[in-house]
Design an enzyme around this catalytic site. Structure first.
Site, mmCIF file in Angstrom:
data_model
loop_
_atom_site.group_PDB
_atom_site.id
_atom_site.type_symbol
_atom_site.label_atom_id
_atom_site.label_comp_id
_atom_site.label_asym_id
_atom_site.label_seq_id
_atom_site.Cartn_x
_atom_site.Cartn_y
_atom_site.Cartn_z
ATOM 1 N NE ARG A 231 -3.671 -2.229 2.177
ATOM 2 C CZ ARG A 231 -4.843 -2.468 2.890
ATOM 3 N NH1 ARG A 231 -5.470 -1.459 3.597
ATOM 4 N NH2 ARG A 231 -5.340 -3.783 2.693
ATOM 5 C CG ASP B 200 -12.293 -8.964 6.402
ATOM 6 O OD1 ASP B 200 -13.314 -8.626 6.243
ATOM 7 O OD2 ASP B 200 -11.513 -7.858 5.563
ATOM 8 C CD GLU B 201 -15.899 -5.366 8.218
ATOM 9 O OE1 GLU B 201 -16.601 -5.078 8.723
ATOM 10 O OE2 GLU B 201 -15.176 -4.854 7.254
#
Length: 454
Positions: free
Chosen positions: A72, A127-128
């Site tokens: 990133r 992923d949450e």
DNA sequence: TGGGGTTAT
DNA sequence: ATAACCC
């Protein structure tokens, strides 16, 4: 004397009474939203530690679906084209992430770890997770005399750097929530080797919004006084969870583009445009209000495998692809220990039009096939492919030219195993009824007694 | 845009 | 069966 059954009946009446009559004292909740950092990339770095420290992207087809923070910093974004990503970052290491097996397994390990803190855990994607920690907070506070509340401290960031008031019970509860969030993140790190963010707030919407404020591997708590600042920090209605692509377009057509626009818009007009359900829900969201409960996800409601491609235009090729999808699904479904009663085939046709609309056909799985599902000796695959090809020909006129870009097979309507021989209830109800009594969302996994066949 | 998931109608 | 939402 009040005996067992009567006592049960009285507590049943009492529980009804409690549901119907709001106590009013403490309906305030403490919710933790847990959001793993670049989840697929983390799983890949655990699988292959040599990847650590290098810019890493996870590739599905021609997309980099996610990447680590090293990548990133070099300009790679989520869902970036592989060509653009390589151009931006020639050193980018790519791993293929089309097979979700390891991600799915790790995802459920995370959920199971969270369930040790509180059974009320709701998954959102892989992923949450939301955790309702209200009861844990209450228990911890009852351990403390109220004059010692002043000793409670916050873990992590406070949104807006808002001052904490130790005489405010809502502040105290949220601070205890922040301590639990820290313990959760520590457990994830030590037991699973994963890092992530957490947000602590009084409802799911706010917990989710605040979890993203400090980004990799940090946590933030929202105190009630800063709620309006948080929602006003959104630049557009599309950033509000619950307002998707379609609703955002319709709102824009009404001249609504900011959160404040939505707050100020006429409720009656909004209802006329979107219907009462959506209108009331999203307008409440615009004020930061969200009374939706954390709904325990439990085991999955469906299993599916899909594959996308440039072009599939023959029945033979479709059959090959379908058989492969089915093969993977069969492995998954027999590991789960429940049995699917419905099978669905989904296609996406090539079209120059804007949006990828899908079509599907589904049918019940014949009971003689369901019964053989857990047992390796029987070929369940051939009859299932035959069923799927019937569904296929029901959607696609194979005599005419066609052009598909996606095939997907889904098992759903999952029911617990029929363990008829054991319980006294089963004895009276018989096998067919007993399976339906065990059906439902929160059914327990029952070990497949035929696993030794494999 | 991938390869998944959920709920509501 | 589709449409909307989530990641």
């Amino acid at each position: 004397m009040i005996n067992g059954p009567l006592l049960d009946y009285l507590s049943f009446l009492t529980s009804i009474h409690h549901e119907v009559v709001p106590t009013g004292s403490t309906s305030s909740r403490v919710i933790v939203h847990v959001d793993l950092d670049c989840f697929y990339a983390q799983v890949e770095m655990i699988s292959n530690p040599e990847l650590k420290g290098k810019p890493l992207g996870v590739q599905q087809k021609y997309l980099v679906v996610t990447c680590n923070y090293e990548a990133r910093e070099l300009g790679v974004k989520k869902l970036m084209n592989v060509r653009d990503a390589k151009e931006k970052c020639p050193q980018l290491v790519l791993v293929n992430g089309e097979d979700l097996t390891r991600y799915r397994e790790m995802s459920y390990k995370v959920t199971e770890l969270l369930e040790e803190f509180s059974p009320v855990v709701e998954r959102l994607g892989f992923d949450e997770n939301f955790v309702d920690v209200t009861d844990i907070v209450e228990k911890r506070l009852q351990q403390l005399p109220s004059d010692v509340h002043s000793a409670v401290t916050v873990c992590g960031h406070v949104y807006n750097d808002q001052a904490i008031n130790l005489h405010d019970i809502l502040h105290i509860r949220l601070l205890v929530g922040s301590q639990i969030a820290a313990e959760i993140r520590e457990a994830m790190c030590h037991q699973l080797g994963l890092t992530g963010c957490a947000g602590v707030a009084s409802n799911k919407l706010l917990a989710k919004l605040v979890s993203g404020i400090f980004k990799p591997n940090q946590q933030t708590v929202l105190l009630p006084e800063s709620c309006q600042d948080l929602i006003r920090s959104l630049n557009h209605i599309k950033e509000m969870p619950g307002i998707g692509y379609k609703t955002a377009k319709r709102l824009e057509a009404l001249g609504i583009s900011s959160i404040h626009d939505l707050q100020a818009f006429s409720s009656t007009l909004l209802i006329k445009e979107l219907g009462v359900s959506v209108a009331q829900r999203i307008q409440k969201l615009s004020f930061g209000e969200d009374n939706s409960p954390v709904t325990p996800s439990g085991p999955p409601q469906s299993f599916s495998e899909e594959d996308s491609f440039k072009k599939c235009s023959s029945e033979v090729e479709a059959k090959k692809r379908i058989a492969e999808l089915l093969g993977s699904l069969l492995n998954r479904v027999c590991q789960d220990g429940r049995k699917p009663h419905t099978i669905r085939l989904i296609i996406r046709r090539f079209s120059s039009e804007k949006h990828h609309s899908r079509e599907s056909r589904q049918c019940p799985i014949p009971s003689h096939i369901i019964q053989k599902l857990g047992k390796g000796n029987y070929d369940v695959r051939t009859p299932m492919v035959d069923i799927l090809m019937k569904l296929f020909r029901n959607m696609v006129h194979v005599k005419m030219p066609f052009h598909l870009t996606l095939l997907s097979v889904c098992f759903c309507n999952l029911k617990a195993l029929n363990t008829a021989k054991k319980g006294p209830i089963d004895y009276y109800l018989g096998p067919s009824l007993s399976t339906t009594t065990h059906s439902g969302k929160r059914s327990f996994k029952i070990k497949d007694t035929h696993m030794e066949d494999f």
